[in-house]
Every structure is written in C-alpha cells, then in structure tokens.
Design a protein around this motif. Structure first.
Motif, PDB file in Angstrom:
ATOM      1  N   ARG A 224      39.902  36.563  44.029  1.00 49.97           N
ATOM      2  CA  ARG A 224      39.452  35.421  44.451  1.00 49.97           C
ATOM      3  C   ARG A 224      38.152  35.644  43.486  1.00 49.97           C
ATOM      4  O   ARG A 224      37.435  36.555  42.669  1.00 49.97           O
ATOM      5  N   MET A 225      37.341  34.491  43.495  1.00 49.48           N
ATOM      6  CA  MET A 225      36.042  34.030  43.210  1.00 49.48           C
ATOM      7  C   MET A 225      34.875  33.795  43.840  1.00 49.48           C
ATOM      8  O   MET A 225      34.588  33.413  45.308  1.00 49.48           O
ATOM      9  N   ALA A 226      33.703  34.003  43.878  1.00 48.51           N
ATOM     10  CA  ALA A 226      32.614  33.214  44.661  1.00 48.51           C
ATOM     11  C   ALA A 226      31.485  32.849  43.526  1.00 48.51           C
ATOM     12  O   ALA A 226      31.274  33.234  42.574  1.00 48.51           O
ATOM     13  N   SER A 227      30.741  32.399  43.949  1.00 47.11           N
ATOM     14  CA  SER A 227      29.495  31.745  43.727  1.00 47.11           C
ATOM     15  C   SER A 227      28.225  32.564  43.245  1.00 47.11           C
ATOM     16  O   SER A 227      28.362  33.324  43.895  1.00 47.11           O
TER      17      SER A 227
ATOM     18  N   GLY B 283      39.434  45.834  43.227  1.00 47.76           N
ATOM     19  CA  GLY B 283      37.885  45.723  43.456  1.00 47.76           C
ATOM     20  C   GLY B 283      37.360  45.171  42.504  1.00 47.76           C
ATOM     21  O   GLY B 283      36.053  44.967  42.918  1.00 47.76           O
ATOM     22  N   THR B 284      37.844  45.789  41.360  1.00 48.33           N
ATOM     23  CA  THR B 284      36.748  45.320  39.970  1.00 48.33           C
ATOM     24  C   THR B 284      36.035  43.844  39.804  1.00 48.33           C
ATOM     25  O   THR B 284      36.930  42.557  40.610  1.00 48.33           O
ATOM     26  N   ARG B 285      34.534  44.421  39.999  1.00 46.62           N
ATOM     27  CA  ARG B 285      33.823  42.849  40.164  1.00 46.62           C
ATOM     28  C   ARG B 285      33.406  41.930  38.728  1.00 46.62           C
ATOM     29  O   ARG B 285      32.685  42.620  38.104  1.00 46.62           O
ATOM     30  N   VAL B 286      33.911  40.994  38.215  1.00 49.35           N
ATOM     31  CA  VAL B 286      33.738  40.641  36.713  1.00 49.35           C
ATOM     32  C   VAL B 286      32.988  39.457  36.968  1.00 49.35           C
ATOM     33  O   VAL B 286      33.174  38.589  37.821  1.00 49.35           O
ATOM     34  N   THR B 287      31.617  39.026  36.005  1.00 43.81           N
ATOM     35  CA  THR B 287      31.029  37.883  35.820  1.00 43.81           C
ATOM     36  C   THR B 287      31.774  36.629  34.962  1.00 43.81           C
ATOM     37  O   THR B 287      31.319  37.094  33.833  1.00 43.81           O
ATOM     38  N   VAL B 288      31.871  35.313  35.582  1.00 42.07           N
ATOM     39  CA  VAL B 288      32.789  34.764  35.539  1.00 42.07           C
ATOM     40  C   VAL B 288      31.763  33.539  34.658  1.00 42.07           C
ATOM     41  O   VAL B 288      31.354  33.099  35.723  1.00 42.07           O
TER      42      VAL B 288
END
Length: 155
Positions: free
Chosen positions: A113-116, A129-134
């Motif tokens: 998924r992606m979030a603002s 569960g890894t979060r990356v900045t897009v």
C-alpha cells in the motif's frame, strides 16, 4: 481492448487466442507474450566474496550509493555489489522493479500500500512491513505501472 479469460478443464496447459482487426497490434501483443515467457527471473549479484543467484521475487528493494548497489532480500539479507541503479533497472527485462526515488527501486510485487506523506511525497509499505519514502517525482510513473500502463516510460 477487451480481455476475456476462459477456464477449460479439458485443456492441457495454456492456450492463447488473439483476435482483432489490427494486425500490427495483435503481433505486438503476441511478441510481448513470447518475450515474457522466455525471460529469466534470476539475477546474478557479485559481491566481494561470492556470486549469488537470486530470484526476482526474493528481492524487496535495491538502493544505490555511487557505484555500489545494495540488494535487500525478503529475509532482510543485504548484498552489496558494484553496479549503479540504472544498470540494475536496465537488466530488469520483466519490468518487475520500479524506481521510487533517485537512489531506490522496489519490487512492485512487494508493494502492499501507499500513504500520503509530506510535500507531495508518499510512503510505500512493503509486504514485510518495511516503510520506504516515495518521491513525488516518481508517483505518476508508479501509478501508471500499477494500472498496467507505461512499462517503458523513462523519467
């Protein structure tokens, strides 16, 4: 374009029928299907000590710093090789990876998924569960790829 999929229990294997009135477009679709079938799903990663042969689906993301590329696998093992991100993406014939920032690309199949985030950027969450900045610069291209468009678009 209309796509129909019929399941026939009597068939042994897969049968593809392409029909339409545009021979050029039908030929292009047939070539693309043939290419996808013959492509390898393995990457060779040469480290200082070893040569690793890994499947594309085993890679979460790749990050570069200069001429060093860090390949992060599903088990969080990191392999460092001498290669640029651009070289890695050019070797990805199946278009499985998508660039999310100047120095990082992710396996599109690992994106859940992606979030603002801030200033038009987004956070991408991978299946582990890894979060990356897009970066906002790459959002449009990522959305097009998720929708099945613009496979060969250059940013």
């Amino acid at each position: 374009m209309e796509i129909k999929i019929n399941v026939d229990e009597q068939l042994d294997g897969i049968k593809v029928v392409i029909s339409g009135n545009d021979l050029t477009q039908m030929t292009a679709i047939a070539k693309q299907l043939q290419t996808k079938k013959s492509e390898t799903s393995k990457f060779v990663v040469k480290t200082v000590d070893d040569i690793h042969v890994i499947t594309q689906s085993d890679i979460l993301m790749v990050s570069s710093f200069g001429n060093e590329l860090t390949v992060t696998r599903n088990n969080h093992q990191q392999l460092v090789t001498r290669k640029t991100l651009k070289q890695f993406l050019n070797e990805d014939k199946s278009q499985l990876f998508v660039q999310i920032s100047k120095a990082t690309a992710i396996n599109l199949n690992q994106l859940s998924r992606m979030a603002s985030a801030f200033s038009g950027n987004y956070y991408g969450f991978l299946t582990d569960g890894t979060r990356v900045t897009v970066s906002r610069r790459y959002i449009k291209h990522i959305l097009n790829r998720l929708e099945g468009n613009d496979e060969n678009e250059t940013i």
